[in-house]
Design an enzyme around this catalytic site. Structure first.
Site, mmCIF file in Angstrom:
data_model
loop_
_atom_site.group_PDB
_atom_site.id
_atom_site.type_symbol
_atom_site.label_atom_id
_atom_site.label_comp_id
_atom_site.label_asym_id
_atom_site.label_seq_id
_atom_site.Cartn_x
_atom_site.Cartn_y
_atom_site.Cartn_z
ATOM 1 N N ASP A 9 0.860 -1.175 0.000
ATOM 2 C CA ASP A 9 0.000 0.000 0.000
ATOM 3 C C ASP A 9 0.906 1.238 0.000
ATOM 4 O O ASP A 9 2.129 1.132 0.140
ATOM 5 C CB ASP A 9 -0.887 -0.029 1.257
ATOM 6 C CG ASP A 9 -1.644 1.266 1.458
ATOM 7 O OD1 ASP A 9 -2.309 1.715 0.521
ATOM 8 O OD2 ASP A 9 -1.551 1.836 2.562
ATOM 9 N N ALA A 49 -0.010 5.326 1.349
ATOM 10 C CA ALA A 49 -0.079 6.164 2.549
ATOM 11 C C ALA A 49 -0.299 5.329 3.805
ATOM 12 O O ALA A 49 -1.209 4.513 3.876
ATOM 13 C CB ALA A 49 -1.194 7.199 2.409
ATOM 14 N N LYS A 64 -11.344 6.604 -2.532
ATOM 15 C CA LYS A 64 -11.740 7.761 -1.724
ATOM 16 C C LYS A 64 -13.220 8.126 -1.882
ATOM 17 O O LYS A 64 -13.860 8.562 -0.915
ATOM 18 C CB LYS A 64 -10.842 8.960 -2.051
ATOM 19 C CG LYS A 64 -9.349 8.694 -1.818
ATOM 20 C CD LYS A 64 -9.073 8.001 -0.488
ATOM 21 C CE LYS A 64 -7.594 7.690 -0.306
ATOM 22 N NZ LYS A 64 -7.351 6.725 0.773
ATOM 23 N N ASP A 111 -1.530 -1.049 5.933
ATOM 24 C CA ASP A 111 -1.684 -0.463 7.270
ATOM 25 C C ASP A 111 -3.142 -0.284 7.668
ATOM 26 O O ASP A 111 -3.430 0.321 8.709
ATOM 27 C CB ASP A 111 -0.990 0.903 7.318
ATOM 28 C CG ASP A 111 -1.738 1.963 6.526
ATOM 29 O OD1 ASP A 111 -2.142 2.975 7.115
ATOM 30 O OD2 ASP A 111 -1.942 1.770 5.307
#
Length: 259
Positions: free
Chosen positions: A10, A12, A51, A185
């Site tokens: 991934d 960010a 998003k 994350d």
């Protein structure tokens, strides 16, 4: 490391942007434009999704949906999702270049993986337009995967769908899903990896799941650091992670042990 042929990261919160703060800031500012103040937990819960999907998920959380109806006189609609996104995207694009520094241990870990013959792929919840800012900036700072893809390249199907992982496997020439690793994350990262059938790893420090900046984490007592790691670790395990590491520096050793 003979078992694995590729590691798919991934962005960010995993390889760049310690704590995954760029999208958090943009989400919260966009919602405030409409009179809604989401909590940190509400903002981060869908993290890792496309998003637009993230905003849709937030708008249909019970508290936020009620607050929206109180503020605007009706329940949130698809048009409202589009409206919030229209505020979110420019806010994020305006700050992304400041959130592309590799996290501690990433550059060295990637070098060690490549030295072992492992290819480096990536998936993201960002769009192509966002990645056009992040990718070159991260490369300037020392991190450049062999391949990246956003949900724009999979007809808008982001996490937890497995299609971005599949595109990585194809482009990187991976011979078997069991010979690939997904590292992320967020819980969406873990679900993406599990849905794709690859070995899936969560990383605790600097993660969106932990939700702390580097300074905030470093200021904690050793006991509080351990508690924060443990809470993130439990969340990843409960989501189905095959393994959990605290820092990226641990990844080459982990994969060598599994092989």
């Amino acid at each position: 490391m003979t078992r694995f042929e590729a590691v798919i990261f991934d962005w960010a919160g995993t390889t760049v942007d310690y704590g995954c703060f760029a999208p958090v800031r943009a989400f919260q500012e966009a919602f405030k434009e409409f009179g809604i103040e989401p909590t940190m937990d509400e903002t981060r819960k869908p993290m890792g999704m496309l998003k637009h999907d993230h905003i849709n998920t937030m708008l249909h959380m019970n508290r936020i949906a009620r607050a929206w109806e109180d503020a605007h006189g009706s329940a949130p609609t698809d048009a409202d999702v589009d409206a919030v996104y229209s505020h979110f995207e420019p806010k994020l694009l305006s700050i992304l270049d400041g959130f592309a520094d590799p996290k501690p241990g990433v550059v060295d870990a990637v070098a060690a993986l490549r030295a072992a013959g492992i290819k480096i792929g990536s998936t993201t919840g960002y769009t192509d337009k966002m990645m056009e800012i992040v990718v070159p900036k991260a490369a300037e700072n020392g991190y450049a995967p062999d391949f990246w893809i956003s949900p724009d390249g999979t007809n808008g199907f982001g996490r937890p769908y497995p299609y971005m992982v599949f595109r990585n496997l194809e482009k990187l020439g991976v011979t078997d899903v069991r010979k690939a690793v997904k590292v992320g994350d967020t819980l969406s990262d873990i679900r993406e990896g599990k849905n794709a059938g690859v070995f899936t790893v969560g990383v605790t420090e600097g993660s969106s799941q932990m939700a702390l900046s580097e300074d905030e984490f470093n200021a904690l007592s050793e006991a509080d650091k351990a508690a924060a790691r443990s809470a993130a670790r439990d969340a990843f395990v409960n989501a189905g992670a095959d393994a959990v590491i605290d820092t990226m520096a641990e990844l080459p050793t982990l994969l060598a042990q599994i092989a």
